[in-house]
Write a protein that holds these residues in place. Sequence first.
Motif: not given
Length: 209
Positions: A30-31, A34, A38
């Motif tokens: 998930n990081r 994300q 970004q």
Amino acid sequence: MPAWLTSILVAIATTLATQLLVGPRLEARNRRIQAAHQIRDKFLDNLLLVMTAGEQVRVLDLPGSAASPAQHMRAVLGSEKKRWLGNLDDATQVLVDIAPQLALTYPGIRLPARMARQYGSSFNANPSLGSTAIEYAVAVRLVWLSNLPLARRLELVTALSGTIKEILYARPSRRAFRFVSNLAEVNHLIAEAIESVAKSDSVAGEDGD
């Protein structure tokens, strides 16, 4: 041991194993997702800034767009133009700085080998979305730092930005439908931009001699 107790212990053990083994992997995934979003958002923000600031300055410089303005308005428009050009310079710098990170978010999207021979750029025989984004960012930055007239620089950076936006940020269905033609167009514009920069440098060198 009662069957119901065994069932409870198995359920507890399964939950703990999932939390300990699968949970950290999901969090890490998930990081990464994300972070990729970004980077793409930051690249898009600066790409749009290049497009809008370029168009603003071009409109401001159109003959008759500010016909015989008062002295105050000339000063205001001059200040706005300087601000927009500063924003454009900052945006091209950010684009070239983060383009390698953006390229990592498009790892495997490239042309088939047969099409690559026809539509590939002179810099990359088998272009991917990521490599094309890097070439775009470098070309836009080089154009902006070149000796080309301002009108020509604005023309090139806005054209390049509009085309690469259709490749990187179009809906998947639209991207698939026009991917080849858009990639061919952006590679043509990149080659044109690099050639224009090279010619401007050679002319400047001759003038210096």
